[in-house]
Design a protein around this motif. Structure first.
Motif, PDB file in Angstrom:
ATOM      1  N   ILE A 129      48.322  38.565  34.532  1.00 49.72           N
ATOM      2  CA  ILE A 129      49.061  40.226  33.525  1.00 49.72           C
ATOM      3  C   ILE A 129      48.204  41.016  34.498  1.00 49.72           C
ATOM      4  O   ILE A 129      46.933  41.170  35.260  1.00 49.72           O
ATOM      5  CB  ILE A 129      47.326  39.901  32.985  1.00 49.72           C
ATOM      6  CG1 ILE A 129      48.372  38.751  31.980  1.00 49.72           C
ATOM      7  CG2 ILE A 129      46.780  40.857  32.416  1.00 49.72           C
ATOM      8  CD1 ILE A 129      47.144  38.056  30.971  1.00 49.72           C
ATOM      9  N   LYS A 130      48.642  42.526  34.592  1.00 57.60           N
ATOM     10  CA  LYS A 130      48.586  43.601  35.670  1.00 57.60           C
ATOM     11  C   LYS A 130      47.308  44.010  35.562  1.00 57.60           C
ATOM     12  O   LYS A 130      46.513  44.136  36.464  1.00 57.60           O
ATOM     13  CB  LYS A 130      49.834  44.395  35.394  1.00 57.60           C
ATOM     14  CG  LYS A 130      51.179  43.988  36.159  1.00 57.60           C
ATOM     15  CD  LYS A 130      51.263  43.296  37.234  1.00 57.60           C
ATOM     16  CE  LYS A 130      52.668  42.475  37.439  1.00 57.60           C
ATOM     17  NZ  LYS A 130      52.709  42.118  39.144  1.00 57.60           N
ATOM     18  N   GLN A 131      46.491  44.081  34.107  1.00 60.17           N
ATOM     19  CA  GLN A 131      45.719  44.655  33.771  1.00 60.17           C
ATOM     20  C   GLN A 131      45.016  44.066  32.872  1.00 60.17           C
ATOM     21  O   GLN A 131      45.225  44.015  31.419  1.00 60.17           O
ATOM     22  CB  GLN A 131      45.846  45.945  33.272  1.00 60.17           C
ATOM     23  CG  GLN A 131      46.188  47.749  34.714  1.00 60.17           C
ATOM     24  CD  GLN A 131      47.047  48.319  34.087  1.00 60.17           C
ATOM     25  OE1 GLN A 131      46.220  48.703  32.367  1.00 60.17           O
ATOM     26  NE2 GLN A 131      46.675  49.514  35.133  1.00 60.17           N
ATOM     27  N   LEU A 137      33.367  43.230  29.439  1.00 58.95           N
ATOM     28  CA  LEU A 137      32.843  42.035  28.597  1.00 58.95           C
ATOM     29  C   LEU A 137      32.277  41.095  28.754  1.00 58.95           C
ATOM     30  O   LEU A 137      31.585  40.184  27.954  1.00 58.95           O
ATOM     31  CB  LEU A 137      34.074  42.522  27.350  1.00 58.95           C
ATOM     32  CG  LEU A 137      34.339  43.953  26.947  1.00 58.95           C
ATOM     33  CD1 LEU A 137      35.779  43.788  26.717  1.00 58.95           C
ATOM     34  CD2 LEU A 137      33.661  44.138  26.236  1.00 58.95           C
ATOM     35  N   LEU A 138      32.274  40.572  29.792  1.00 63.04           N
ATOM     36  CA  LEU A 138      32.429  39.703  30.234  1.00 63.04           C
ATOM     37  C   LEU A 138      30.788  39.166  30.715  1.00 63.04           C
ATOM     38  O   LEU A 138      29.732  38.019  30.819  1.00 63.04           O
ATOM     39  CB  LEU A 138      32.671  38.366  31.402  1.00 63.04           C
ATOM     40  CG  LEU A 138      34.661  38.075  31.280  1.00 63.04           C
ATOM     41  CD1 LEU A 138      35.141  38.218  32.549  1.00 63.04           C
ATOM     42  CD2 LEU A 138      34.742  37.911  29.948  1.00 63.04           C
ATOM     43  N   HIS A 148      36.792  42.530  39.701  1.00 59.62           N
ATOM     44  CA  HIS A 148      38.176  43.308  39.480  1.00 59.62           C
ATOM     45  C   HIS A 148      39.154  42.556  39.509  1.00 59.62           C
ATOM     46  O   HIS A 148      39.496  41.249  39.773  1.00 59.62           O
ATOM     47  CB  HIS A 148      38.582  43.391  41.279  1.00 59.62           C
ATOM     48  CG  HIS A 148      39.934  44.304  41.345  1.00 59.62           C
ATOM     49  ND1 HIS A 148      39.838  45.723  41.411  1.00 59.62           N
ATOM     50  CD2 HIS A 148      41.009  44.047  41.572  1.00 59.62           C
ATOM     51  CE1 HIS A 148      41.540  45.810  40.934  1.00 59.62           C
ATOM     52  NE2 HIS A 148      41.135  45.009  41.635  1.00 59.62           N
ATOM     53  N   LEU A 149      39.730  42.487  38.514  1.00 59.68           N
ATOM     54  CA  LEU A 149      40.296  41.607  37.606  1.00 59.68           C
ATOM     55  C   LEU A 149      42.255  42.505  37.568  1.00 59.68           C
ATOM     56  O   LEU A 149      43.343  41.864  36.905  1.00 59.68           O
ATOM     57  CB  LEU A 149      40.184  40.678  35.921  1.00 59.68           C
ATOM     58  CG  LEU A 149      38.827  41.076  36.133  1.00 59.68           C
ATOM     59  CD1 LEU A 149      38.851  40.332  34.581  1.00 59.68           C
ATOM     60  CD2 LEU A 149      39.027  39.482  36.758  1.00 59.68           C
ATOM     61  N   TYR A 150      42.108  42.642  37.980  1.00 59.61           N
ATOM     62  CA  TYR A 150      43.788  43.961  38.601  1.00 59.61           C
ATOM     63  C   TYR A 150      44.382  42.991  39.351  1.00 59.61           C
ATOM     64  O   TYR A 150      44.505  42.830  40.461  1.00 59.61           O
ATOM     65  CB  TYR A 150      44.143  45.138  38.939  1.00 59.61           C
ATOM     66  CG  TYR A 150      43.422  45.783  37.584  1.00 59.61           C
ATOM     67  CD1 TYR A 150      43.772  46.920  36.712  1.00 59.61           C
ATOM     68  CD2 TYR A 150      41.730  46.584  37.593  1.00 59.61           C
ATOM     69  CE1 TYR A 150      43.109  47.449  36.030  1.00 59.61           C
ATOM     70  CE2 TYR A 150      41.594  46.809  36.810  1.00 59.61           C
ATOM     71  CZ  TYR A 150      41.700  47.517  36.028  1.00 59.61           C
ATOM     72  OH  TYR A 150      41.365  48.783  35.123  1.00 59.61           O
ATOM     73  N   THR A 173      39.591  33.516  40.060  1.00 62.88           N
ATOM     74  CA  THR A 173      40.651  34.148  40.210  1.00 62.88           C
ATOM     75  C   THR A 173      40.751  33.943  41.920  1.00 62.88           C
ATOM     76  O   THR A 173      40.687  33.926  41.583  1.00 62.88           O
ATOM     77  CB  THR A 173      40.044  35.994  40.479  1.00 62.88           C
ATOM     78  OG1 THR A 173      39.741  36.097  41.828  1.00 62.88           O
ATOM     79  CG2 THR A 173      39.203  36.228  39.191  1.00 62.88           C
ATOM     80  N   SER A 174      42.090  34.073  41.540  1.00 59.42           N
ATOM     81  CA  SER A 174      43.831  33.725  42.330  1.00 59.42           C
ATOM     82  C   SER A 174      44.074  34.837  42.853  1.00 59.42           C
ATOM     83  O   SER A 174      45.016  36.132  41.761  1.00 59.42           O
ATOM     84  CB  SER A 174      44.295  32.538  42.251  1.00 59.42           C
ATOM     85  OG  SER A 174      44.814  32.893  40.936  1.00 59.42           O
ATOM     86  N   PRO A 175      44.715  35.043  43.343  1.00 62.79           N
ATOM     87  CA  PRO A 175      46.275  36.364  44.315  1.00 62.79           C
ATOM     88  C   PRO A 175      46.848  36.002  43.250  1.00 62.79           C
ATOM     89  O   PRO A 175      46.943  34.715  42.814  1.00 62.79           O
ATOM     90  CB  PRO A 175      46.474  35.964  45.718  1.00 62.79           C
ATOM     91  CG  PRO A 175      44.741  35.216  46.310  1.00 62.79           C
ATOM     92  CD  PRO A 175      44.679  34.658  45.317  1.00 62.79           C
TER      93      PRO A 175
END
Length: 217
Positions: A129-131, A137-138, A148-150, A173-175
């Motif tokens: 998911i790119k963006q 909101l979390l 940063h979730l991009y 998160t993972s790359p």
């Protein structure tokens, strides 16, 4: 030694070949629903996430959130979100939402207004998911600060909706192109800090086992 132990006095030999290395997720690895605690009053909810990488996703491996042994599987790109009552033993699922990639805006609205107070929130993504513009909101759900979730390969979040911020709330998160494998967490239930109504009677499992052992002897 050969005369004393003729059966065991042998040269080492290969009895069985080593099995081939697993290429997918190990379904039977690790502990299952076992928590060692000194507090007999506490109940824990075992939660497990299975987050495949890009190659495994293309091969058809599912993404899974397992709650107390019940698997919630999704195979299309998007976000799976589960809402669990923290005051119920055994666990009670109050909401299950699947948001496709084209419906991420609807998920943002749900995170703002749809999650009931006093709820455990379990979130897992599938596909790149790119963006994923939801980190702000979390924060009300226990995240320390917006992240940063991009361009992430996978995102997993454990949160709580309420005035209390538990220590078990976490973001993983993972790359891009990579998964998170198998993640396991044990979430305490029925804590006073959650605002759960007090039970009229408390079940002491340790005393029950002691009585059973005394009767056996």
């Amino acid at each position: 030694m050969a005369k004393a132990y003729p059966q065991y006095y042998r040269k080492p030999s290969v009895v069985k070949r080593m099995p081939a290395m697993l290429t997918g997720l190990c379904q039977g690895c690790g502990t299952r629903q076992v928590v060692f605690t000194s507090d007999p009053h506490k109940s824990y909810l075992p939660v497990q996430f299975q987050s495949p990488d890009k190659a495994e996703t293309q091969r058809g491996d599912p993404s899974v959130i397992s709650v107390n042994g019940t698997d919630f599987t999704f195979r299309s790109a998007g976000v799976l979100l589960l809402v669990v009552d923290p005051c119920s033993v055994p666990f009670r699922l109050t909401e299950k939402k699947v948001f496709p990639l084209a419906d991420v805006s609807r998920m943002e609205e749900y995170l703002k207004t749809g999650i009931p107070p006093r709820s455990i929130v379990l979130l897992s993504t599938r596909g790149e998911i790119k963006q994923l513009n939801i980190s702000h909101l979390l924060v009300p759900l226990g995240l320390a600060k917006p992240a940063h979730l991009y361009d992430k390969g996978s995102t997993i979040f454990l949160g709580f909706s309420g005035n209390f911020k538990p220590s078990w709330t976490k973001l993983f998160t993972s790359p891009a192109g990579q998964g998170l494998g198998v993640l396991e967490q044990f979430i305490p239930l029925q804590l006073d800090e959650y605002g759960c109504p007090r039970a009229t009677t408390v079940r002491r499992r340790d005393l029950e086992l002691l009585k059973q052992a005394s009767k056996a002897h």
